[in-house]
Design an enzyme around this catalytic site. Structure first.
Site, PDB file in Angstrom:
ATOM      1  N   GLN A 194      25.410   2.111  36.794  1.00  0.00           N
ATOM      2  CA  GLN A 194      26.219   3.318  37.001  1.00  0.00           C
ATOM      3  C   GLN A 194      27.697   2.967  36.862  1.00  0.00           C
ATOM      4  OE1 GLN A 194      24.493   5.672  40.600  1.00  0.00           O
ATOM      5  NE2 GLN A 194      23.752   3.586  40.797  1.00  0.00           N
ATOM      6  N   ASP A 214      32.875  -0.324  34.632  1.00  0.00           N
ATOM      7  CA  ASP A 214      33.885  -1.382  34.580  1.00  0.00           C
ATOM      8  C   ASP A 214      33.684  -2.410  33.468  1.00  0.00           C
ATOM      9  OD1 ASP A 214      31.780  -3.027  35.610  1.00  0.00           O
ATOM     10  OD2 ASP A 214      32.424  -2.675  37.683  1.00  0.00           O
ATOM     11  N   HIS A 248      26.872   6.015  33.211  1.00  0.00           N
ATOM     12  CA  HIS A 248      28.052   6.851  33.492  1.00  0.00           C
ATOM     13  C   HIS A 248      29.231   6.523  32.584  1.00  0.00           C
ATOM     14  CE1 HIS A 248      26.391   7.629  37.845  1.00  0.00           C
ATOM     15  NE2 HIS A 248      25.752   8.308  36.921  1.00  0.00           N
ATOM     16  N   CYS A 303      35.566  15.744  17.756  1.00  0.00           N
ATOM     17  CA  CYS A 303      34.524  15.213  16.851  1.00  0.00           C
ATOM     18  C   CYS A 303      33.560  14.267  17.556  1.00  0.00           C
ATOM     19  CB  CYS A 303      35.164  14.518  15.649  1.00  0.00           C
ATOM     20  SG  CYS A 303      35.878  12.899  16.021  1.00  0.00           S
ATOM     21  N   CYS A 318      42.768  11.166  18.512  1.00  0.00           N
ATOM     22  CA  CYS A 318      41.645  10.589  17.746  1.00  0.00           C
ATOM     23  C   CYS A 318      42.114  10.165  16.349  1.00  0.00           C
ATOM     24  CB  CYS A 318      40.546  11.649  17.642  1.00  0.00           C
ATOM     25  SG  CYS A 318      39.194  11.204  16.558  1.00  0.00           S
ATOM     26  N   CYS A 334      40.164  12.506  13.557  1.00  0.00           N
ATOM     27  CA  CYS A 334      40.408  13.936  13.333  1.00  0.00           C
ATOM     28  C   CYS A 334      41.678  14.458  13.992  1.00  0.00           C
ATOM     29  CB  CYS A 334      39.197  14.751  13.800  1.00  0.00           C
ATOM     30  SG  CYS A 334      39.131  14.977  15.582  1.00  0.00           S
ATOM     31  N   ASN A 384      21.435  -4.802  49.197  1.00  0.00           N
ATOM     32  CA  ASN A 384      22.567  -4.001  49.677  1.00  0.00           C
ATOM     33  C   ASN A 384      22.817  -4.397  51.134  1.00  0.00           C
ATOM     34  OD1 ASN A 384      24.271  -1.766  50.528  1.00  0.00           O
ATOM     35  ND2 ASN A 384      23.463  -0.602  48.789  1.00  0.00           N
ATOM     36  N   GLU A 404      23.933  -2.492  53.322  1.00  0.00           N
ATOM     37  CA  GLU A 404      23.713  -1.295  54.149  1.00  0.00           C
ATOM     38  C   GLU A 404      22.419  -0.604  53.736  1.00  0.00           C
ATOM     39  OE1 GLU A 404      25.824  -0.405  56.514  1.00  0.00           O
ATOM     40  OE2 GLU A 404      27.267  -1.996  56.006  1.00  0.00           O
TER      41      GLU A 404
END
Ligand code: BJW
Ligand code: ZN
Length: 249
Positions: free
Chosen positions: A109, A112, A127, A138, A156, A159, A222, A224
């Site tokens: 997700q 970075d 993401h 475009c 861009c 375009c 994790n 938590e």
């Protein structure tokens, strides 16, 4: 003394690591916390508020329509923070797993780019990526490291259209093809790791559940508890950069 050094890796997990053919890893902000990247919702340094706006407001689809310059300011600031961050032992362990398992799918997700920098190939960036811009006319993508930092929004090359950060904001759809691959790999894996995510943002948080429903062994890393913890076969409480290297011993 580091928490991970005291942690016993259950023998069933060691056995699963030996026999797994298809491993699926979902990572979130916590995997980059030890690299100095702020998380969103806690766990040390957080980047949850900017200029008095909660990130749910600034990182939302509405900002693209209502205040693109400020959205760029936020992401320019974030890239400034990222430019000092390097991969940590968690990213490095996951990168090594490509050569350890028959199939290794990494879905992140995070925006970075640190998995890529650690050497992971074919990272499924659910993401998007903070280092890329996307043309709103475009759809062309460009690396921001190749663009002038003083032109906002960037223009861009193909375009002349206005560009936006190539990230998935709240209320936006995930990139279709990336999502389709992630969903099918999650449903086909036999061992699934969920590392450093609060597991509350959908549809990404549904991937480990899809793996579980297909019979995979589910492991959370994790410090938590999360809404997924109770569904997991093993929960390893501690920092990803300390725990993941222990799984390679
Ligand atoms: C460590 C550690 C260490 C710390 N080691 N661990 C159902 C109900 C209600 C709403 C929805 C729903 N389904 C979908 C929605 C809407 C929404 C959503 O999920 N909202 C929820 C909050 C409820 N989802 C969306 O909008 C998604 N799009 C979508 O659904 O499209 C369809 C649609 C379209 C139109 C209308 C409606 C639906 C898109 C979601 C995109 C999310 N984007 C963000 C921002 C990206 C850009 C930016 O960076 O600014 O992505 S939000 C933010 O959260 C970011 C993250 O990728 C994401 C997940 O966060 P993550 O990674 O879990 O981080 P944290 O901070 O939450 O947690 C860190 C964890 O690490 C903690 O658990 C710590 O304990 C741990 N930790 N140190 C290991 N050392
Ligand atoms: Zn364009």
């Amino acid at each position: 003394m580091h928490a991970g050094q005291h942690l016993d890796i259950p023998s069933e997990l060691r056995e699963r690591l030996r026999s797994a053919r298809s491993v699926f890893v979902l990572t979130g902000a916590g995997v980059s916390a030890e690299s100095g990247v702020p998380t969103f919702r806690g766990g040390g340094q957080t980047g949850a508020v900017w200029k008095g706006m909660p990130f749910e407001v600034i990182s939302s689809a509405r900002m693209v329509r209502n205040n693109l310059p400020e959205l760029w300011e936020w992401f320019d600031y974030r890239r400034g923070v990222l430019s000092d961050c390097r991969p940590n032992p968690a990213h490095e362990t996951i990168a090594r797993w490509q050569d350890r398992f028959q199939t290794l799918t990494l879905a992140t997700q995070n925006i970075d780019g640190l998995h890529d920098e650690a050497g992971s190939r074919e990272v499924l960036e659910l993401h998007g990526n903070a280092w890329r811009a996307r043309c709103m006319s475009c759809g062309g993508r460009e690396d921001l490291r190749d663009k002038r930092p003083d032109v906002r929004p960037p223009v861009c090359v193909a375009c002349g259209g206005q560009m936006r950060p190539d990230v998935v904001l709240f209320g936006e759809m995930l990139p279709e093809e990336v999502w389709a691959i992630a969903a099918s790999r999650a449903a086909a894996c036999d061992l699934c790791f969920v590392v450093g995510t609060s597991a509350i943002v959908y549809p990404a948080a549904g991937l480990p559940q899809a793996a579980l429903m297909s019979g995979a062994f589910l492991v959370e890393v994790n410090p938590e508890p999360t809404p997924l913890s109770e569904m997991c076969d093993v929960t390893l409480r501690g920092a990803a950069g300390e725990i993941l290297p222990l799984l390679d011993d």
